[in-house]
Design a protein around this motif. Structure first.
Motif, mmCIF file in Angstrom:
data_model
loop_
_atom_site.group_PDB
_atom_site.id
_atom_site.type_symbol
_atom_site.label_atom_id
_atom_site.label_comp_id
_atom_site.label_asym_id
_atom_site.label_seq_id
_atom_site.Cartn_x
_atom_site.Cartn_y
_atom_site.Cartn_z
ATOM 1 N N ASP A 146 -3.982 -6.391 -3.043
ATOM 2 C CA ASP A 146 -5.123 -5.857 -2.754
ATOM 3 C C ASP A 146 -4.657 -4.657 -1.761
ATOM 4 O O ASP A 146 -5.414 -3.552 -1.873
ATOM 5 C CB ASP A 146 -6.005 -6.927 -1.740
ATOM 6 N N ARG A 147 -3.790 -4.770 -0.931
ATOM 7 C CA ARG A 147 -3.631 -3.339 -0.014
ATOM 8 C C ARG A 147 -3.064 -2.209 -0.989
ATOM 9 O O ARG A 147 -3.408 -0.996 -0.778
ATOM 10 C CB ARG A 147 -2.174 -3.699 0.806
ATOM 11 N N GLU A 148 -2.101 -2.498 -2.144
ATOM 12 C CA GLU A 148 -1.761 -1.690 -3.009
ATOM 13 C C GLU A 148 -2.765 -0.912 -3.810
ATOM 14 O O GLU A 148 -3.023 0.237 -3.907
ATOM 15 C CB GLU A 148 -0.506 -2.033 -4.032
ATOM 16 N N LYS A 149 -3.815 -1.709 -4.150
ATOM 17 C CA LYS A 149 -5.060 -1.449 -4.960
ATOM 18 C C LYS A 149 -5.804 -0.360 -4.010
ATOM 19 O O LYS A 149 -6.119 0.834 -4.439
ATOM 20 C CB LYS A 149 -5.654 -2.215 -5.409
ATOM 21 N N LEU A 150 -6.119 -0.742 -2.577
ATOM 22 C CA LEU A 150 -6.683 0.031 -1.625
ATOM 23 C C LEU A 150 -6.022 1.426 -1.455
ATOM 24 O O LEU A 150 -6.485 2.411 -1.391
ATOM 25 C CB LEU A 150 -6.948 -0.695 -0.406
ATOM 26 N N LEU A 151 -4.914 1.524 -1.496
ATOM 27 C CA LEU A 151 -3.993 2.687 -1.143
ATOM 28 C C LEU A 151 -4.126 3.383 -2.178
ATOM 29 O O LEU A 151 -4.412 4.816 -2.429
ATOM 30 C CB LEU A 151 -2.487 2.256 -1.026
ATOM 31 N N ASP A 152 -4.133 2.921 -3.593
ATOM 32 C CA ASP A 152 -4.037 3.561 -4.790
ATOM 33 C C ASP A 152 -5.619 4.269 -4.981
ATOM 34 O O ASP A 152 -5.956 5.489 -5.094
ATOM 35 C CB ASP A 152 -4.322 2.917 -6.123
#
Length: 73
Positions: free
Chosen positions: A39-45
């Motif tokens: 979820d964090r990686e997706k948000l950062l993307d």
């Protein structure tokens, strides 16, 4: 609560029995951590994609805007 099953080799299952560990809880915790990480990686993307479309300010513009705001009070 939903149920999922995981297959492990017989040898690994025998090794797991040697330890007094709640394997269901350990696996649940791992899954929760992994989902949070994804979820964090997706948000950062998504943030990176958004920032790519934001125009850059000329050098010194932010400083000037802050100074003008402070001076106006």
């Amino acid at each position: 609560m939903a149920v999922i099953s995981v297959r492990v080799p017989d040898e690994l299952k025998e090794k797991m029995k040697k330890y007094d560990i709640n394997w269901s809880e350990e696996i649940r915790r791992f899954i929760e951590l992994k989902v949070r990480e994804i979820d964090r990686e997706k948000l950062l993307d998504e943030i990176d994609s958004f920032l790519e479309n934001v125009p850059e300010l000329p050098k010194g513009k932010a400083t000037k805007l802050v100074r003008d705001d402070r001076d106006s009070n």
